[in-house]
Design a protein around this motif. Structure first.
Motif, PDB file in Angstrom:
ATOM      1  N   GLU A  66      -1.421   0.437   9.078  1.00  0.00           N
ATOM      2  CA  GLU A  66      -0.358   1.044   8.258  1.00  0.00           C
ATOM      3  C   GLU A  66       0.544   0.061   7.706  1.00  0.00           C
ATOM      4  OE1 GLU A  66      -0.760   5.421   9.888  1.00  0.00           O
ATOM      5  OE2 GLU A  66       0.621   4.116  10.830  1.00  0.00           O
ATOM      6  N   ALA A  67       0.955  -1.038   8.662  1.00  0.00           N
ATOM      7  CA  ALA A  67       1.870  -1.926   8.141  1.00  0.00           C
ATOM      8  C   ALA A  67       1.197  -2.926   7.133  1.00  0.00           C
ATOM      9  CB  ALA A  67       2.277  -2.930   9.553  1.00  0.00           C
ATOM     10  N   ALA A  68      -0.239  -3.045   7.273  1.00  0.00           N
ATOM     11  CA  ALA A  68      -0.835  -3.884   6.286  1.00  0.00           C
ATOM     12  C   ALA A  68      -0.784  -3.291   4.890  1.00  0.00           C
ATOM     13  CB  ALA A  68      -2.381  -4.181   6.669  1.00  0.00           C
ATOM     14  N   TRP A  69      -1.006  -1.955   5.056  1.00  0.00           N
ATOM     15  CA  TRP A  69      -1.008  -1.123   3.805  1.00  0.00           C
ATOM     16  C   TRP A  69       0.486  -1.187   3.151  1.00  0.00           C
ATOM     17  CZ3 TRP A  69       1.485   3.328   2.176  1.00  0.00           C
ATOM     18  CH2 TRP A  69       1.290   3.919   1.030  1.00  0.00           C
ATOM     19  N   LEU A  70       1.372  -1.134   3.872  1.00  0.00           N
ATOM     20  CA  LEU A  70       2.704  -1.293   3.556  1.00  0.00           C
ATOM     21  C   LEU A  70       3.070  -2.661   2.746  1.00  0.00           C
ATOM     22  CD1 LEU A  70       5.162   0.359   6.113  1.00  0.00           C
ATOM     23  CD2 LEU A  70       4.705   0.936   3.650  1.00  0.00           C
ATOM     24  N   LEU A  74      -9.731   4.609   9.683  1.00  0.00           N
ATOM     25  CA  LEU A  74      -8.821   3.855  10.556  1.00  0.00           C
ATOM     26  C   LEU A  74      -8.704   2.452  10.028  1.00  0.00           C
ATOM     27  CD1 LEU A  74      -6.920   3.910  13.258  1.00  0.00           C
ATOM     28  CD2 LEU A  74      -9.202   2.850  14.346  1.00  0.00           C
ATOM     29  N   ALA A  75      -9.954   2.119   9.659  1.00  0.00           N
ATOM     30  CA  ALA A  75     -10.052   0.431   9.251  1.00  0.00           C
ATOM     31  C   ALA A  75      -9.569   0.556   7.732  1.00  0.00           C
ATOM     32  CB  ALA A  75     -11.367   0.118   9.107  1.00  0.00           C
ATOM     33  N   GLY A  76      -9.448   1.895   6.739  1.00  0.00           N
ATOM     34  CA  GLY A  76      -9.568   1.544   5.501  1.00  0.00           C
ATOM     35  C   GLY A  76      -7.788   2.106   5.107  1.00  0.00           C
ATOM     36  N   GLU A  77      -7.711   2.769   4.082  1.00  0.00           N
ATOM     37  CA  GLU A  77      -6.462   2.919   3.689  1.00  0.00           C
ATOM     38  C   GLU A  77      -5.985   4.285   4.643  1.00  0.00           C
ATOM     39  OE1 GLU A  77      -5.978   4.085  -0.429  1.00  0.00           O
ATOM     40  OE2 GLU A  77      -5.408   2.024  -0.714  1.00  0.00           O
ATOM     41  N   PRO A  78      -4.641   4.416   4.877  1.00  0.00           N
ATOM     42  CA  PRO A  78      -4.100   5.586   5.377  1.00  0.00           C
ATOM     43  C   PRO A  78      -4.310   6.820   4.750  1.00  0.00           C
ATOM     44  CG  PRO A  78      -2.179   3.826   5.303  1.00  0.00           C
ATOM     45  CD  PRO A  78      -3.500   3.355   4.560  1.00  0.00           C
ATOM     46  N   SER A  79      -4.214   7.806   5.416  1.00  0.00           N
ATOM     47  CA  SER A  79      -4.902   9.189   4.803  1.00  0.00           C
ATOM     48  C   SER A  79      -3.617   9.415   3.555  1.00  0.00           C
ATOM     49  CB  SER A  79      -4.701  10.144   5.642  1.00  0.00           C
ATOM     50  OG  SER A  79      -3.472  10.489   6.275  1.00  0.00           O
ATOM     51  N   PRO A  80      -3.871  10.386   2.541  1.00  0.00           N
ATOM     52  CA  PRO A  80      -2.761  10.627   1.682  1.00  0.00           C
ATOM     53  C   PRO A  80      -1.409  11.053   2.201  1.00  0.00           C
ATOM     54  CG  PRO A  80      -4.988  11.481   0.898  1.00  0.00           C
ATOM     55  CD  PRO A  80      -5.102  11.061   2.375  1.00  0.00           C
ATOM     56  N   ILE A 122       6.935  -6.564  10.261  1.00  0.00           N
ATOM     57  CA  ILE A 122       7.248  -5.091  10.207  1.00  0.00           C
ATOM     58  C   ILE A 122       7.121  -4.423  11.767  1.00  0.00           C
ATOM     59  CG2 ILE A 122       6.392  -2.907   9.496  1.00  0.00           C
ATOM     60  CD1 ILE A 122       5.536  -4.422   7.166  1.00  0.00           C
ATOM     61  N   LEU A 123       5.752  -4.818  12.671  1.00  0.00           N
ATOM     62  CA  LEU A 123       5.557  -4.331  13.718  1.00  0.00           C
ATOM     63  C   LEU A 123       6.547  -4.618  14.883  1.00  0.00           C
ATOM     64  CD1 LEU A 123       1.678  -4.468  13.621  1.00  0.00           C
ATOM     65  CD2 LEU A 123       3.068  -2.294  13.177  1.00  0.00           C
ATOM     66  N   GLY A 141      17.033 -12.125  16.452  1.00  0.00           N
ATOM     67  CA  GLY A 141      18.284 -12.736  16.008  1.00  0.00           C
ATOM     68  C   GLY A 141      18.768 -12.014  14.552  1.00  0.00           C
ATOM     69  N   THR A 142      18.012 -11.010  13.977  1.00  0.00           N
ATOM     70  CA  THR A 142      18.307 -10.334  12.975  1.00  0.00           C
ATOM     71  C   THR A 142      18.384  -8.849  13.171  1.00  0.00           C
ATOM     72  OG1 THR A 142      16.236  -9.837  11.873  1.00  0.00           O
ATOM     73  CG2 THR A 142      16.799 -11.995  11.674  1.00  0.00           C
ATOM     74  N   ALA A 143      18.709  -8.109  12.186  1.00  0.00           N
ATOM     75  CA  ALA A 143      19.118  -6.734  12.212  1.00  0.00           C
ATOM     76  C   ALA A 143      17.462  -6.149  12.035  1.00  0.00           C
ATOM     77  CB  ALA A 143      19.760  -6.358  11.185  1.00  0.00           C
ATOM     78  N   MET A 144      16.630  -6.674  11.978  1.00  0.00           N
ATOM     79  CA  MET A 144      15.433  -6.250  11.764  1.00  0.00           C
ATOM     80  C   MET A 144      14.499  -5.568  13.072  1.00  0.00           C
ATOM     81  SD  MET A 144      12.677  -5.421   9.382  1.00  0.00           S
ATOM     82  CE  MET A 144      11.019  -5.109   9.466  1.00  0.00           C
ATOM     83  N   PRO A 145      14.376  -4.143  13.038  1.00  0.00           N
ATOM     84  CA  PRO A 145      13.686  -3.632  14.299  1.00  0.00           C
ATOM     85  C   PRO A 145      12.342  -3.680  14.160  1.00  0.00           C
ATOM     86  CG  PRO A 145      14.687  -1.901  13.061  1.00  0.00           C
ATOM     87  CD  PRO A 145      14.535  -3.044  12.100  1.00  0.00           C
ATOM     88  N   PRO A 146      11.630  -3.502  15.336  1.00  0.00           N
ATOM     89  CA  PRO A 146      10.192  -3.425  15.605  1.00  0.00           C
ATOM     90  C   PRO A 146       9.780  -1.923  14.960  1.00  0.00           C
ATOM     91  CG  PRO A 146      11.215  -3.289  17.847  1.00  0.00           C
ATOM     92  CD  PRO A 146      12.274  -3.489  16.721  1.00  0.00           C
ATOM     93  N   TRP A 147       9.025  -1.523  14.196  1.00  0.00           N
ATOM     94  CA  TRP A 147       8.498  -0.430  13.797  1.00  0.00           C
ATOM     95  C   TRP A 147       7.368  -0.063  14.390  1.00  0.00           C
ATOM     96  CZ3 TRP A 147      11.897   2.478  10.729  1.00  0.00           C
ATOM     97  CH2 TRP A 147      12.843   2.045  10.191  1.00  0.00           C
ATOM     98  N   GLN A 148       6.825  -0.841  15.189  1.00  0.00           N
ATOM     99  CA  GLN A 148       5.417  -0.614  16.100  1.00  0.00           C
ATOM    100  C   GLN A 148       5.481   0.893  16.437  1.00  0.00           C
ATOM    101  OE1 GLN A 148       4.201  -3.765  18.203  1.00  0.00           O
ATOM    102  NE2 GLN A 148       2.221  -3.172  17.645  1.00  0.00           N
TER     103      GLN A 148
END
Lengths: 387, 101
Positions: B86-90, B13-19, B66-67, B72-79
């Motif tokens: 996972e957002a940090a990994w992205l 959970l704290a490290g990288e996401p699973s493969p 990301i989350l 005011g923009t087209a960027m939606p929340p991916w939460q």
């Protein structure tokens, strides 16, 4: 030799017959990740050829020459490729901008227009040679240039398009291609994200992302300017996140009704074409992306944005209800009807497949492999206004 | 054994996401994010996400965009579809240009 001649003639004529290909029932399928275009036959459900190296096709669209021999592919990276569907080969290819979104072919078939994000504007090319005919930057103020969306052809050798950042609609008359006459409609609403021409070439309608409603331009009455319609719709409702911008290209006009995707709501809007007021809304499985009428307009097919993009719903226009929900596979991106609508082809990106349905029985007919398909375009578009 | 499983779960959970998650997130980045930002991430309706475009923008700002999306923009929340980790990994693979499978 005397004996051989007739035999040779016969052989040659057989060869000639074998090589003949008609193009009226062909189509182009875009493989977005590989940057390929497949030429397909919609009668035989066959892949005929793969045309490779067309660049970034993550948002690609295609128009066809009026003789239905050539397909023009507009790539995301500003690439414009002219494919010869008789020779299964690239006829010409240019990179005309840095970042591009779509294109159109003129009424007379002689001009190809491309709408660009970077640098913003439209560029117009000879459909024969792909040589530049006109460059129209989308300047809307000191140092300001807009992304251009919703570019379509209109009767009278015109192109109509919308300026996303500027909130304007422009119309360029190309009767004299060397000196296009541009008419601008400012203040049409915030962030037009896409637009369509009604199939009769009478109305141009832009969807707005930045505010509720749509911008309507009546091409028979340009002096009336752009009318803002459905301004009140969904104003007080919570706007749901939009994980993919809807596309208005296939916006469905059926009888007295126009069917359009709601933005930020899981609904299809049914608009009365006589009053341009909301007639009804139909609740659907997600944020609609394409809302497309079968050519006879008895059915309207709807696909959805992530995460509901494994489904397709069919609206029965007779009673404005959902008649069936299909699950073609993972990430349904696009649909295209055969010219008279007995079948529909569906692009299923993450399953790497094209699924063909019988629109009467709603049963699957066949599946064809395609790598990450994102767009299906049939050559019958060649003879349709606004496509 | 139970203890070990719990420890492993916490580590991942704290490290990288699973493969598997990495592959799903990469697919999402290329195709769903790519719908607006481009398959090559050079931008489209949304801005470019190439390392030079992200340089100078703090991780927290990018992760939050990301989350939670951007008003005011087209960027939606991916939460709903990924956690903070996972957002940090992205953000990390975007900065390193390691977004392709």
């Amino acid at each position: 030799m005397i004996k051989l001649l007739p035999l040779l003639a016969l052989l040659f004529s057989f060869n000639a017959i074998a090589e003949l290909r008609a193009t009226g029932d062909l189509g182009i399928v875009i493989e977005r990740e590989d940057g390929n275009a497949l030429i397909i036959n919609t009668t035989e459900h066959k892949r005929l050829a793969k045309i490779e190296k067309l660049g970034d096709l993550s948002h690609a669209s295609v128009v066809f020459s009026r003789d239905q021999r050539y397909a023009y592919v507009f790539g995301r990276d500003g690439g414009l490729t002219k494919i010869d569907m008789l020779k299964d080969a690239i006829d010409k290819r240019i990179i005309q901008a840095g970042n591009s979104i779509g294109g159109a072919i003129s009424q007379d078939g002689k001009l190809i227009a491309v709408s660009n994000y970077t640098p913003g504007g439209i560029k117009v090319f000879s459909s024969d040679t792909l040589e530049l005919v006109a460059d129209i930057p989308s300047d809307y103020g000191e140092g300001l240039r807009s992304k251009v969306v919703g570019l379509v052809d209109a009767p009278g050798q015109r192109f109509v398009f919308s300026l996303f950042d500027a909130g304007e609609i422009w119309m360029a008359d190309f009767k004299n291609p060397k000196a296009p006459a541009i008419k601008k409609f400012p203040n049409i609403g915030k962030q037009p994200y896409d637009a369509l021409m009604s199939p009769d070439g009478h109305y141009y309608i832009a969807g707005l992302f930045g505010e509720p409603g749509l911008a309507l331009l009546d091409l028979w009455n340009l002096d009336a300017g752009v009318k803002h319609i459905l301004s009140d719709y969904g104003k007080d409702d919570e706007k749901l996140p939009v994980y993919k911008m809807p596309h208005l290209e296939g916006w469905a006009v059926a009888g007295d009704y126009v069917f359009a995707p709601a933005i930020g709501q899981h609904k299809v809007l049914v608009i009365d074409k006589n009053t341009w007021e909301l007639h009804d809304t139909i609740s659907v499985a997600g944020q609609p992306v394409f809302v497309m009428a079968r050519p006879d307009a008895r059915q309207v097919w709807v696909n959805f944005a992530f995460p509901d993009n494994n489904q397709v719903q069919i609206i029965d226009v007779k009673d404005l209800s959902i008649s069936k929900t299909l699950s073609p596979g993972k990430a349904v991106l696009h649909m295209e009807f055969t010219p008279r609508g007995e079948q529909v082809w569906v692009a299923v990106r993450d399953d790497n497949q094209l699924v063909v349905y019988d629109t009467e029985t709603l049963q699957e007919i066949t599946r064809l492999p395609a790598n990450k398909p994102n767009g299906i375009f049939f050559s019958s578009r060649a003879h349709k206004i606004g496509l | 054994m139970l203890v070990i499983t719990a420890v492993l779960a916490k580590t991942s959970l704290a490290g990288e996401p699973s493969p598997e998650r990495q592959s799903a997130l990469r697919n999402m980045l290329n195709h769903d994010c790519g719908a607006c930002h481009g398959l090559t991430l050079k931008g489209g309706l949304g801005p470019a996400l190439l390392p030079e475009a992200l340089a100078g923008k703090p991780d927290d700002f990018l992760i939050s965009t990301i989350l939670n999306g951007r008003e005011g923009t087209a960027m939606p929340p991916w939460q709903p579809f990924m956690n903070r980790n996972e957002a940090a990994w992205l953000v990390e693979i975007l900065r390193k240009s390691e977004t392709k499978p």
